[in-house]
Design a protein around this motif. Sequence first.
Motif, mmCIF file in Angstrom:
data_model
loop_
_atom_site.group_PDB
_atom_site.id
_atom_site.type_symbol
_atom_site.label_atom_id
_atom_site.label_comp_id
_atom_site.label_asym_id
_atom_site.label_seq_id
_atom_site.Cartn_x
_atom_site.Cartn_y
_atom_site.Cartn_z
ATOM 1 N N LYS A 2 1.238 -1.297 -0.131
ATOM 2 C CA LYS A 2 -0.217 -0.049 0.043
ATOM 3 C C LYS A 2 1.246 1.614 0.115
ATOM 4 C CE LYS A 2 -0.374 -1.043 5.148
ATOM 5 N NZ LYS A 2 -1.101 -0.782 6.543
ATOM 6 N N LYS A 3 1.887 1.151 0.422
ATOM 7 C CA LYS A 3 2.569 2.462 0.322
ATOM 8 C C LYS A 3 3.440 2.561 -0.873
ATOM 9 C CE LYS A 3 4.449 2.483 5.247
ATOM 10 N NZ LYS A 3 5.190 1.570 6.843
ATOM 11 N N ASN A 9 1.506 6.930 -6.212
ATOM 12 C CA ASN A 9 -0.141 7.611 -6.879
ATOM 13 C C ASN A 9 0.945 9.174 -7.041
ATOM 14 O OD1 ASN A 9 -2.938 8.356 -7.616
ATOM 15 N ND2 ASN A 9 -2.957 8.424 -5.555
ATOM 16 N N ILE A 10 1.468 9.587 -6.495
ATOM 17 C CA ILE A 10 2.428 10.600 -5.882
ATOM 18 C C ILE A 10 2.740 11.210 -6.713
ATOM 19 C CG2 ILE A 10 3.542 12.263 -4.195
ATOM 20 C CD1 ILE A 10 2.446 11.052 -2.102
ATOM 21 N N LEU A 11 3.412 10.167 -7.654
ATOM 22 C CA LEU A 11 4.494 10.373 -8.024
ATOM 23 C C LEU A 11 4.067 11.156 -9.925
ATOM 24 C CD1 LEU A 11 7.242 7.717 -8.057
ATOM 25 C CD2 LEU A 11 7.653 10.350 -7.706
ATOM 26 N N VAL A 12 2.262 9.914 -9.860
ATOM 27 C CA VAL A 12 1.515 10.304 -11.593
ATOM 28 C C VAL A 12 1.422 11.335 -11.402
ATOM 29 C CG1 VAL A 12 -0.279 9.624 -12.998
ATOM 30 C CG2 VAL A 12 0.979 7.708 -11.653
ATOM 31 N N LEU A 13 0.957 12.068 -9.792
ATOM 32 C CA LEU A 13 -0.021 13.714 -9.906
ATOM 33 C C LEU A 13 1.384 14.432 -10.163
ATOM 34 C CD1 LEU A 13 -2.003 13.265 -7.030
ATOM 35 C CD2 LEU A 13 -2.669 13.304 -8.799
ATOM 36 N N LEU A 14 2.670 13.956 -9.361
ATOM 37 C CA LEU A 14 3.933 15.438 -9.795
ATOM 38 C C LEU A 14 4.498 15.368 -11.247
ATOM 39 C CD1 LEU A 14 5.755 14.795 -7.106
ATOM 40 C CD2 LEU A 14 4.340 16.374 -6.917
ATOM 41 N N ILE A 63 -11.110 13.399 -2.030
ATOM 42 C CA ILE A 63 -12.271 13.410 -1.190
ATOM 43 C C ILE A 63 -11.905 12.031 -0.547
ATOM 44 C CG2 ILE A 63 -14.817 13.007 -2.335
ATOM 45 C CD1 ILE A 63 -14.226 15.679 -1.399
ATOM 46 N N PHE A 64 -11.966 10.960 -1.774
ATOM 47 C CA PHE A 64 -11.510 10.197 -1.378
ATOM 48 C C PHE A 64 -11.114 9.314 -0.292
ATOM 49 C CE2 PHE A 64 -10.867 8.778 -6.231
ATOM 50 C CZ PHE A 64 -12.216 8.911 -6.003
ATOM 51 N N ASP A 65 -9.617 10.008 0.192
ATOM 52 C CA ASP A 65 -9.468 9.776 1.668
ATOM 53 C C ASP A 65 -9.977 10.650 2.492
ATOM 54 O OD1 ASP A 65 -7.083 8.597 0.847
ATOM 55 O OD2 ASP A 65 -6.133 10.909 0.587
ATOM 56 N N VAL A 66 -10.681 11.671 2.438
ATOM 57 C CA VAL A 66 -11.571 12.022 2.951
ATOM 58 C C VAL A 66 -13.438 11.070 3.860
ATOM 59 C CG1 VAL A 66 -13.988 14.347 3.590
ATOM 60 C CG2 VAL A 66 -11.278 14.549 3.126
ATOM 61 N N ALA A 67 -13.626 10.716 2.922
ATOM 62 C CA ALA A 67 -14.903 10.129 2.547
ATOM 63 C C ALA A 67 -14.468 8.682 3.044
ATOM 64 C CB ALA A 67 -15.076 9.628 1.136
ATOM 65 N N GLU A 81 -7.489 -2.138 2.210
ATOM 66 C CA GLU A 81 -6.709 -1.070 2.533
ATOM 67 C C GLU A 81 -5.742 -1.540 1.112
ATOM 68 O OE1 GLU A 81 -3.804 3.049 4.386
ATOM 69 O OE2 GLU A 81 -4.265 0.089 5.596
ATOM 70 N N SER A 82 -5.057 -1.861 0.628
ATOM 71 C CA SER A 82 -4.401 -2.038 -0.792
ATOM 72 C C SER A 82 -5.442 -2.010 -1.788
ATOM 73 C CB SER A 82 -3.426 -3.599 -0.835
ATOM 74 O OG SER A 82 -2.583 -3.469 0.989
ATOM 75 N N ALA A 83 -6.715 -2.885 -1.785
ATOM 76 C CA ALA A 83 -7.455 -2.541 -2.498
ATOM 77 C C ALA A 83 -8.057 -0.796 -2.964
ATOM 78 C CB ALA A 83 -8.753 -3.858 -2.311
ATOM 79 N N PHE A 84 -8.196 0.126 -1.969
ATOM 80 C CA PHE A 84 -8.430 1.262 -1.634
ATOM 81 C C PHE A 84 -7.311 1.809 -2.725
ATOM 82 C CE2 PHE A 84 -8.506 5.313 0.855
ATOM 83 C CZ PHE A 84 -10.384 5.309 -0.128
ATOM 84 N N GLU A 85 -5.927 1.648 -2.192
ATOM 85 C CA GLU A 85 -5.313 2.456 -2.775
ATOM 86 C C GLU A 85 -4.821 2.438 -4.047
ATOM 87 O OE1 GLU A 85 -3.856 5.230 -1.116
ATOM 88 O OE2 GLU A 85 -4.637 4.309 0.634
ATOM 89 N N ILE A 86 -5.507 1.004 -4.618
ATOM 90 C CA ILE A 86 -5.203 0.304 -6.642
ATOM 91 C C ILE A 86 -6.570 1.545 -6.820
ATOM 92 C CG2 ILE A 86 -5.173 -1.205 -7.500
ATOM 93 C CD1 ILE A 86 -3.642 -2.880 -5.439
ATOM 94 N N PHE A 87 -6.969 1.570 -6.005
ATOM 95 C CA PHE A 87 -8.134 1.893 -6.606
ATOM 96 C C PHE A 87 -7.843 3.422 -7.441
ATOM 97 C CE2 PHE A 87 -11.806 4.730 -5.958
ATOM 98 C CZ PHE A 87 -12.640 4.865 -7.393
ATOM 99 N N LYS A 88 -7.587 4.447 -6.387
ATOM 100 C CA LYS A 88 -7.188 5.803 -6.559
ATOM 101 C C LYS A 88 -6.035 5.670 -7.418
ATOM 102 C CE LYS A 88 -5.994 7.974 -3.029
ATOM 103 N NZ LYS A 88 -5.037 8.320 -1.392
ATOM 104 N N LEU A 89 -5.333 4.498 -7.301
ATOM 105 C CA LEU A 89 -3.899 5.086 -8.133
ATOM 106 C C LEU A 89 -4.619 4.582 -10.393
ATOM 107 C CD1 LEU A 89 -0.901 4.762 -9.441
ATOM 108 C CD2 LEU A 89 -1.317 2.435 -8.471
#
Length: 223
Positions: A2-3, A9-14, A63-67, A81-89
Amino acid sequence: MKKTVKIVNILVLLICLGWLIYIYPKLPDIIPTHWGISGEIDGYGSKKTVFFLYGTMVFCNIIFDVARKIDPKSKNYDRFESAFEIFKLIFTLFMAGLIVITTSVTFKPSLNVSSFLTIGVGVMFTVIGNYMPTFKHNYTMGIKTPWTLASETVWNKTHRMAGPIWVVGGIALAVSGIFLKPSRTSAVMFALLAVLVVIPMVYSYLEFKKEASANDNSSDIAK
């Protein structure tokens, strides 16, 4: 894992932000912003639209994290959690791809944006379907019908059933984006969306009724 996914995900955003900073000065003031069913450009707008898309991508990640934090069943997220982070990615990758192709089509109008969108949505469905059976009971992410929200057992059964359907549907959609004309892929997309929504909905209702009937029988026996 998950880390690692969070870092990617952060790298893709940057990287996407870097691309916008590089390409923005080169864009004309008016760029294509909408494509019709046939795949042809049928709408134009300000080049500032690309930053709106980027802002939407960042906002949705927040919003995903706030929700997750305010969800009454937030503790259940620790169990997938891993599935959640992969969904965000996968969402971030899709939006980043949309931004890149929207800026690139300005210089190469022949790019088939409709096919990209169809393939991208198909890949998203496939990935989500692959992890869907691991989604735990919550009020934000997953197949939320009155019956899955009312029963954790129905939730689990519905997501185990729907996962493979979403995988197959996603693959079919992606393949249609490769081989079919844009006008036909739109029809395929709407048909598949109907199937992916209706089947789990009906299944969850039937399972809920079955569970309710079993509980009523148990109560009668106890009496």
